[in-house]
Structures are given as C-alpha cells and as structure tokens.
Motif scaffolding. Structure first.
Motif, mmCIF file in Angstrom:
data_model
loop_
_atom_site.group_PDB
_atom_site.id
_atom_site.type_symbol
_atom_site.label_atom_id
_atom_site.label_comp_id
_atom_site.label_asym_id
_atom_site.label_seq_id
_atom_site.Cartn_x
_atom_site.Cartn_y
_atom_site.Cartn_z
ATOM 1 N N PRO A 145 0.824 -1.203 0.000
ATOM 2 C CA PRO A 145 0.000 0.000 0.000
ATOM 3 C C PRO A 145 0.865 1.263 0.000
ATOM 4 C CG PRO A 145 0.123 -0.873 2.208
ATOM 5 C CD PRO A 145 0.910 -1.810 1.323
ATOM 6 N N GLU A 146 0.197 2.350 -0.429
ATOM 7 C CA GLU A 146 0.734 3.699 -0.245
ATOM 8 C C GLU A 146 2.193 3.871 -0.628
ATOM 9 O OE1 GLU A 146 -0.397 6.664 1.191
ATOM 10 O OE2 GLU A 146 -2.481 6.069 1.308
ATOM 11 N N LYS A 147 2.880 4.593 0.236
ATOM 12 C CA LYS A 147 4.256 4.984 -0.045
ATOM 13 C C LYS A 147 5.255 3.848 0.121
ATOM 14 C CE LYS A 147 4.008 9.796 1.229
ATOM 15 N NZ LYS A 147 4.318 10.812 2.207
ATOM 16 N N GLU A 148 4.860 2.850 0.905
ATOM 17 C CA GLU A 148 5.781 1.760 1.247
ATOM 18 C C GLU A 148 6.565 1.235 0.055
ATOM 19 O OE1 GLU A 148 4.585 -1.856 3.331
ATOM 20 O OE2 GLU A 148 3.460 -0.510 4.670
ATOM 21 N N GLY A 149 5.801 0.996 -1.041
ATOM 22 C CA GLY A 149 6.422 0.405 -2.225
ATOM 23 C C GLY A 149 7.610 1.210 -2.711
ATOM 24 N N LEU A 150 7.353 2.510 -2.921
ATOM 25 C CA LEU A 150 8.418 3.353 -3.459
ATOM 26 C C LEU A 150 9.542 3.534 -2.449
ATOM 27 C CD1 LEU A 150 6.929 6.181 -5.647
ATOM 28 C CD2 LEU A 150 8.032 4.061 -6.311
ATOM 29 N N ALA A 151 9.148 3.593 -1.185
ATOM 30 C CA ALA A 151 10.171 3.759 -0.137
ATOM 31 C C ALA A 151 11.107 2.558 -0.149
ATOM 32 C CB ALA A 151 9.499 3.894 1.231
ATOM 33 N N LEU A 152 10.508 1.386 -0.298
ATOM 34 C CA LEU A 152 11.293 0.159 -0.321
ATOM 35 C C LEU A 152 12.253 0.159 -1.509
ATOM 36 C CD1 LEU A 152 11.541 -2.575 1.123
ATOM 37 C CD2 LEU A 152 10.029 -3.495 -0.632
ATOM 38 N N ILE A 153 11.708 0.566 -2.657
ATOM 39 C CA ILE A 153 12.554 0.596 -3.856
ATOM 40 C C ILE A 153 13.752 1.520 -3.645
ATOM 41 C CG2 ILE A 153 12.607 1.448 -6.244
ATOM 42 C CD1 ILE A 153 9.686 0.330 -6.398
ATOM 43 N N SER A 154 13.471 2.708 -3.063
ATOM 44 C CA SER A 154 14.627 3.601 -2.911
ATOM 45 C C SER A 154 15.573 3.086 -1.841
ATOM 46 C CB SER A 154 14.193 5.049 -2.661
ATOM 47 O OG SER A 154 13.214 5.096 -1.694
ATOM 48 N N SER A 155 15.048 2.353 -0.821
ATOM 49 C CA SER A 155 15.966 1.770 0.175
ATOM 50 C C SER A 155 16.881 0.756 -0.491
ATOM 51 C CB SER A 155 15.176 1.057 1.278
ATOM 52 O OG SER A 155 14.235 1.912 1.816
ATOM 53 N N VAL A 156 16.270 -0.099 -1.304
ATOM 54 C CA VAL A 156 17.057 -1.128 -1.975
ATOM 55 C C VAL A 156 18.142 -0.478 -2.827
ATOM 56 C CG1 VAL A 156 16.979 -2.928 -3.743
ATOM 57 C CG2 VAL A 156 15.268 -2.879 -1.920
ATOM 58 N N ARG A 157 17.753 0.546 -3.578
ATOM 59 C CA ARG A 157 18.721 1.228 -4.445
ATOM 60 C C ARG A 157 19.839 1.870 -3.620
ATOM 61 N NH1 ARG A 157 17.596 2.275 -9.716
ATOM 62 N NH2 ARG A 157 15.755 1.205 -10.451
ATOM 63 N N GLU A 158 19.427 2.430 -2.487
ATOM 64 C CA GLU A 158 20.392 3.067 -1.601
ATOM 65 C C GLU A 158 21.366 2.034 -1.017
ATOM 66 O OE1 GLU A 158 20.134 6.461 -0.762
ATOM 67 O OE2 GLU A 158 22.021 6.246 0.359
ATOM 68 N N LEU A 159 20.805 0.974 -0.451
ATOM 69 C CA LEU A 159 21.609 -0.034 0.232
ATOM 70 C C LEU A 159 22.618 -0.700 -0.691
ATOM 71 C CD1 LEU A 159 18.947 -1.780 2.509
ATOM 72 C CD2 LEU A 159 20.924 -0.443 3.243
ATOM 73 N N PHE A 160 22.176 -0.957 -1.920
ATOM 74 C CA PHE A 160 23.064 -1.669 -2.846
ATOM 75 C C PHE A 160 23.792 -0.728 -3.799
ATOM 76 C CE2 PHE A 160 20.166 -4.916 -1.396
ATOM 77 C CZ PHE A 160 21.007 -5.993 -1.182
ATOM 78 N N GLY A 161 23.580 0.589 -3.578
ATOM 79 C CA GLY A 161 24.256 1.553 -4.436
ATOM 80 C C GLY A 161 23.888 1.402 -5.906
ATOM 81 N N LEU A 162 22.584 1.183 -6.167
ATOM 82 C CA LEU A 162 22.163 0.960 -7.547
ATOM 83 C C LEU A 162 21.959 2.266 -8.294
ATOM 84 C CD1 LEU A 162 19.561 -1.854 -6.880
ATOM 85 C CD2 LEU A 162 21.955 -2.096 -7.552
ATOM 86 N N GLY A 163 21.962 3.364 -7.552
ATOM 87 C CA GLY A 163 21.666 4.727 -7.987
ATOM 88 C C GLY A 163 21.787 5.125 -9.428
ATOM 89 N N LYS A 164 22.724 6.016 -9.656
ATOM 90 C CA LYS A 164 22.702 6.873 -10.837
ATOM 91 C C LYS A 164 22.877 6.178 -12.188
ATOM 92 C CE LYS A 164 23.130 9.562 -7.249
ATOM 93 N NZ LYS A 164 21.917 9.922 -6.509
ATOM 94 N N LYS A 165 23.740 5.180 -12.256
ATOM 95 C CA LYS A 165 24.181 4.812 -13.593
ATOM 96 C C LYS A 165 23.092 4.169 -14.468
ATOM 97 C CE LYS A 165 26.217 0.549 -11.898
ATOM 98 N NZ LYS A 165 27.410 -0.185 -11.583
ATOM 99 N N SER A 166 22.165 3.411 -13.871
ATOM 100 C CA SER A 166 21.209 2.743 -14.737
ATOM 101 C C SER A 166 20.214 3.733 -15.312
ATOM 102 C CB SER A 166 20.498 1.620 -13.996
ATOM 103 O OG SER A 166 19.897 2.099 -12.838
#
Lengths: 424, 275
Positions: A403-424
């Motif tokens: 629900p709600e924001k959780e989904g997107l929050a989780l996605i950005s946590s995953v990206r943050e934790l694994f450093g998936l950020g900018k390049k893709s």
C-alpha cells in the motif's frame, strides 16, 4: 533513475489573491521558467499550472530537498515575491499526494466553486504548453492524461456539475423550467443600476431577444437599454409595456412597484401566458402575493439564495462520490508507477550481484590455476547458489503488492543499500 | 393471447419504470437509456403477443376485460414511444411505464381465454369503433400522465423549495404544449369513435343512440374534453386549470370503462358481449 513526483505551489487555499496574481506565470515567464528548471540536475520533467486560483509546478525529480528548493526558486523567479516572503503561502506535495492533487484539480474537486467546468479546459491548455516546450516527459504525460480521464469519469458518474451555484444562473435555470427556452423571450427590467445591468447581461446571454428598461430617471433607462439594443420605457408608462414581457426583473429602489391586483389584470391581458417575476431589490419591488396568481411565478433574492445554498450543498455531497473515484484512480495509477520502478530495480539488483560474483570468481580462480575443471564448475555453482539465495527474499519482497508509499520507499531503500543509484 | 410474451413485456415495463425513476432521482450513468431499452423490448414483445392473438382470433383481441386492458396499455406505450423522440421526458417515461405495467399486469391476471363475439354483433364497424375508442382513450391516458407531472412541477415552482426536483422535470411550457397536442388528437378520435359506434349500433341494435350508461358517461367525457379544447382555443385556458380538467376528464374515462366492465350496470356495452 529513482524519481519522485513533487508539486510546489500556491493556490486559493493557501494564498490570498494579491499573492496569487503576482506569482501568476504569464506566458512570457512560463517560457523562461520551464527551461531553467529542466536545466537543473535533479529535475527530469516539469509542468507549470497557472490559473487565477493557482500557480503550481508539478515535477518529476530526484527525491530530496534540492529539488523542492529548485521548484520554489523557479516559482518566484523574476517576480516581486521572494521565496522567503511567501513561504507561509506555499504548499508541497510528494508522491501519491501529488498524483491525487492533479486528479482532484482536473475533476474540479479542488476548485473554489466545486464542480465548475472551466478548470479542465485550463488544465489541458496549460499541460499542452508544457508539453510543447518538451518539459513534460513520459511520467507527467501519463499523470495528466490520466487526470483528464479521471475528470471525465467524475463528471459522468456524479452529479457534481449540474447544479447552478450563482443567483443569476439559478434564475435562468428556473426560467427554463417555466418557458423551456429563453430564446426569443422578452424581459422588462425595472431599475437601471448595476444589478439591472448584470441581470440584463445574463439573460441576454441565455437567449433573451428583447430587453425593455423602465427607470424613474429616464436617461439612465435610455443608457442601459442602448447597451442591449433594447427599448427604454418611461417609468409611468411601464404598465402598458408589461404585457409584452415574459420575465420581469425588479432592481429598483423605493419598495413596491407592482401589486398583486396589477398582475391579476396583467395576466388577463396576456391570456394567461406565464410570467416569471425576479425580484432582486431590497426592499422588494413586487408584492409577494403575486406568486399565488395562476401562471405567475415570483422569486425574490432570498428564494434564489436558498436554491443556491441547496445546490452548493448538493455539489458537496456529490463531491464525496467524486473523491472516492479519485482515490480509486490514484490507487490504480500508483500501482502502475510502482511496476514502472520495481522491474528495473530487480534487474539492476541482479545485474549488480552478477557483476560482483563474476569479478570475484575470476579473481579467485586466477589464483588457483591447478584446479580441475570439475572443481571450477563446483565453485561457480556455489557462488550462483549464494547469490540466488541471498537475492531470493529481496526479489520476492519487491514484487509484493504494497500500500501507499511503502512500495516506493522500499525501492529507494534497496537502491540506496546496494548503491544501484545513478548509472542505470 | 400468448401469456409468456405478455408476462415478460409486463415485467419489462416495470423495469423500465424503475430505471426511468432512478434516472430522474440521479441523472448520471445510463439508467435513462436502460429504461428506454427495457420499454422498447417490452413493447416489441407485447406487439408479438397481440399479433399472435389477432391471428388466432381473426379479430382485435379486446373481447374480454383483461384483453382490453392489455391492448390499452400497449397503445399507451406506443403513443409514448411515438412522442418521446420529440420530447425529452424521462419522468413521463417513469409514469407511463408504471401505468403500462399496472394495466398489462391486470390484463395478464384477468386473462380468461377470451370470449367469442356473437355473430349478430360482427360487422366491419366493430373493429373501427373499438380501435378508435381505445386509441382516443390511450391518448387521454398520456395527457393524464402529462397533467400529473405538470401539477407536480407547478407546485414545486410555486413552493420555491426542493429545487433539485425542478431541474429534473420538464418545463411547464413543454408539458402544457404536450397536453394540448394530446387533446387536439384525442378529441377527434373520441368523436369519431362515438360516431362509428353509433353507425355500428344502427346495424346491430337498430338505433344510433340508446341512452345506456356507457353512452351517457361517454357523452359527459366528450363534453369535458370538448369544453377544454374550446376554452383553450378561445379564451387562453391553460396551465394548472387545463391540467386539472384533463385529469377530471380521464377519471371519467376510467369510471365509465370500469362501470360497464365490473359493475352490473353493463347494458349492451362491456367487454363480455354477454347480453
């Protein structure tokens, strides 16, 4: 590209008209604001909305305070206002809230007069300007086109727009329930002041063909009549012109001008053709007893205001159904948006893991040149198994409906934790 | 008549009535179109049922009270469908469909197999008389429904309250005009119906007029509608009074129809041809 929907702006809920008019994005300013905004690193897409009730920037941007600051700056660029001065009039909406806001604006649920029909046209126009300037990208295109569809749904599935909410339009509605149409009808306006002029204006635009103006000061009647190609009538001769009028509007000072007896005689002369008396004067120009005469209908200012209040109340009730539709559509849109982010995230996560595994494997095997092929195979399999087991749970979790924001929050946590950020 | 078809058509009228009412109460979505569809389907099935019976009997299926009611409701729906192309009258659709539902349901319930017309009464004037009389009365039934809606709307406008209903009902002007059209069609039909009945009576009974109750009541109805038409044309009678007189006129139509069919007043008229 982890992105966030963000709206920064001010509208009739948050800022008085003096501030709104200064912030308005006149066409020239719009042309400069959007390119400058898009020139900033964090802003991917932007749409500017500017009507008399709102000045808002909708953007698809990097999450974080810099984006909000950029939008705020853009909003007040080259105006007399400063972000500081107007801080208290500004609002900021993120993510799901922002989507809901755009949908509500399009559906006229956020309008000053809820249900007023102009806003959708304005929104389409403003969006087209931003789209033409190549400022709106895929996400905002989708947000706005969806909002037009939501507005249409609200319009057809609720009764939000069918009630008139001004005294003048209620009077025209009622006249149309008596006469079917005002095309070709005649009106006698008693009085020549501002109210008389506004009433004449409204009735003529509703189709009234002939305007007669009777006023104590004849010169004023002449002047008002001229504006509508009408007939000025000397005050003392009003009674001989009255039988020609289907509508009679009272807006003259000095109290009662028409008695019930006079209207009784008038109805005989008109062979009972209906007459609609609209008494806009205080004190009233028409005897209240006129309403009990057959085929004569009388509404005074209070009667009309009561209808207006009724209609406003009804619109508010219908707005509740409208909000429910918006909520449903926001949910649906949000799911789409999450899907949009989830798949690339999973792919990026797997790519990242595979890269690490392959690198480390190559390094290790290079140090053990004597290892038989069979064992190399085993080690390779083992590393794959570790990666798969480690990633199994995060992948499952990302794919899960949230629900709600959780989904997107989780996605950005995953990206943050694994450093998936900018390049893709 | 074909009971299956008639029962389904009656049900379709009920559905149409409710759908129209729903559309009047909250004019969003497709209830109005749904009602129109249900009414159209009901009418087609009803037509099928009546044609089947016509084929079977070889004459208009109005030999019993039940058949008469069913035929009457079929005419009312037909007239409404005919005028609904020119007027936007959802609320009238609700009233007319409800009326058609009641009448056709009564027709189905009172169905008792139909009667045989005695050879003595068979004459080419019989179907002419019966068709004209039924058609005239059906037009007056629509005028009645129009007048009821007129009085409701007039009342709402005068009371200056409950504004939301006002915008849902047709304008007074439109209702009054429609009422006049019905009168202008119904009155000649009634007149011709009475004349053709007289001609038939000359053949069947030997005289044009015999002062039986049905004839007297018809004459009274004829004078009310005639007077209404006359005053409309000459002295501007319209609106509320015209609507009230239309309602009184139709009440007389109903009374005279019921009196000869249900009460022992029958005389020589009446659905059963018993005497």
């Amino acid at each position: 590209m982890a992105t966030e929907l963000l709206i920064v702006g001010l509208n009739h809920h948050t800022a008085p008209v003096e501030v709104r008019e200064k912030a308005a994005l006149a066409n020239g300013r719009l042309d400069s604001v959007l390119p400058r905004l898009l020139g900033l690193p964090g802003i991917h897409e932007a749409v500017a909305l500017s009507t008399c009730n709102r000045v808002e920037l909708v953007a698809c941007c990097e999450p974080g305070e810099e984006s909000a600051v950029a939008l705020r700056t853009g909003l007040f660029d080259s105006t007399e206002l400063t972000a500081d001065l107007c801080g208290k009039h500004l609002f900021e909406l993120h993510g799901r809230e922002a989507v809901r806001h755009v949908f509500r604006v399009a559906s006229s649920l956020d309008s000053m007069v809820v249900g007023e029909p102009q806003i959708l046209g304005q929104l389409k126009e403003q969006f087209a300007l931003s789209a033409d300037a190549d400022a709106a990208g895929p996400i905002l295109h989708r947000v706005f086109h969806k909002s037009f569809a939501v507005a249409k749904r609200v319009r057809t599935e609720t009764d939000i727009a069918s009630r008139s909410v001004s005294v003048a339009s209620v009077a025209v509605d009622l006249a149309q329930r008596i006469f079917e149409t005002l095309e070709g009808a005649s009106v006698m306006i008693v009085g020549a002041g501002e109210i008389a002029e506004a009433a004449a204006q409204h009735l003529v635009s509703a189709g009234v063909a002939r305007v007669m103006v009777a006023n104590r000061t004849y010169e004023n009647a002449v002047e008002l009549a001229r504006g509508f190609n009408g007939t000025p009538v000397p005050f003392e001769r009003m009674h001989s012109y009255l039988p020609l009028a289907d509508l009679v509007v009272g807006s003259s000072g000095g109290g009662e001008i028409l008695s019930a007896d006079a209207v009784d005689a008038l109805m005989k002369e008109r062979r009972n053709k209906p007459v609609f008396f609209i008494d806009l004067a205080v004190p009233r120009n028409f005897d209240p007893a006129i309403n009990s005469i057959d085929n004569a209908y009388l509404y005074d200012v209070d009667d009309l205001s009561t209808v207006v209040q009724d209609n406003v109340g009804e619109r508010k009730r219908e707005a509740v159904s409208g909000e429910a539709i918006v909520e449903e559509e926001v949910d649906r849109f949000w799911q789409w948006l999450e899907q949009l982010e989830v798949v690339p995230t999973i792919v990026a996560l797997r790519d990242h893991a595979e890269t690490v595994r392959a690198e480390e494997l190559t390094k290790t095997l290079a140090r053990m040149p004597d290892l038989p092929d069979k064992d190399r195979e085993r080690i390779d399999q083992m590393t794959r198994a570790i990666v798969n087991k480690l990633l199994h749970e995060p992948t499952r979790s990302l794919k899960q409906d949230r629900p709600e924001k959780e989904g997107l929050a989780l996605i950005s946590s995953v990206r943050e934790l694994f450093g998936l950020g900018k390049k893709s | 008549m074909e009971l299956g078809l008639l029962e389904i058509s009656s049900l379709a009228y009920l559905i149409a009535s409710m759908a129209f009412a729903a559309h009047v109460a909250r004019p969003v979505g497709r209830w109005g179109a749904f009602g129109a569809g249900a009414l159209g389907i009901g009418f087609v099935l009803h037509t099928g049922g009546i044609l089947a019976r016509l084929y079977e009997l070889g004459l208009l299926p109005v030999t019993t009270f039940g058949e008469g009611l069913s035929f009457f409701s079929w005419l009312i729906v037909g007239i409404f469908i005919g005028i609904s192309g020119r007027y936007r009258l959802t609320v009238l659709g609700a009233v007319v469909s409800a009326l058609a539902f009641g009448l056709s349901l009564a027709g189905v319930m009172l169905y008792d197999g139909g009667a045989v017309v005695p050879a003595a009464l068979r004459s080419p004037w019989l179907p002419v008389h019966v068709t004209l009389a039924f058609l005239g009365n059906a037009v007056f039934a629509v005028a009645f429904a129009v007048s009821v809606v007129y009085l409701v709307q007039e009342n709402l406008l005068k009371s200056r309250r409950r504004s939301w209903m006002i915008t849902r009902l047709p304008s007074l002007e439109q209702l009054d005009r429609l009422n006049y059209s019905c009168l202008a069609w119904g009155f000649p039909l009634l007149t011709l119906g009475m004349l053709s009945g007289g001609i038939w009576a000359v053949n069947a009974w030997g005289r044009f007029w015999s002062w039986e109750p049905r004839e007297v009541l018809s004459l009274l109805t004829w004078s009310i509608y005639g007077g209404l038409l006359l005053y409309r044309l000459t002295s501007g009678l319209r609106g509320r009074r015209a609507a009230s007189l239309t309602i009184i006129g139709f009440s007389l139509v109903v009374v005279s129809y019921l009196s000869v069919n249900l009460l022992p007043l029958a005389g020589k008229h009446g659905g059963t041809f018993g005497s």
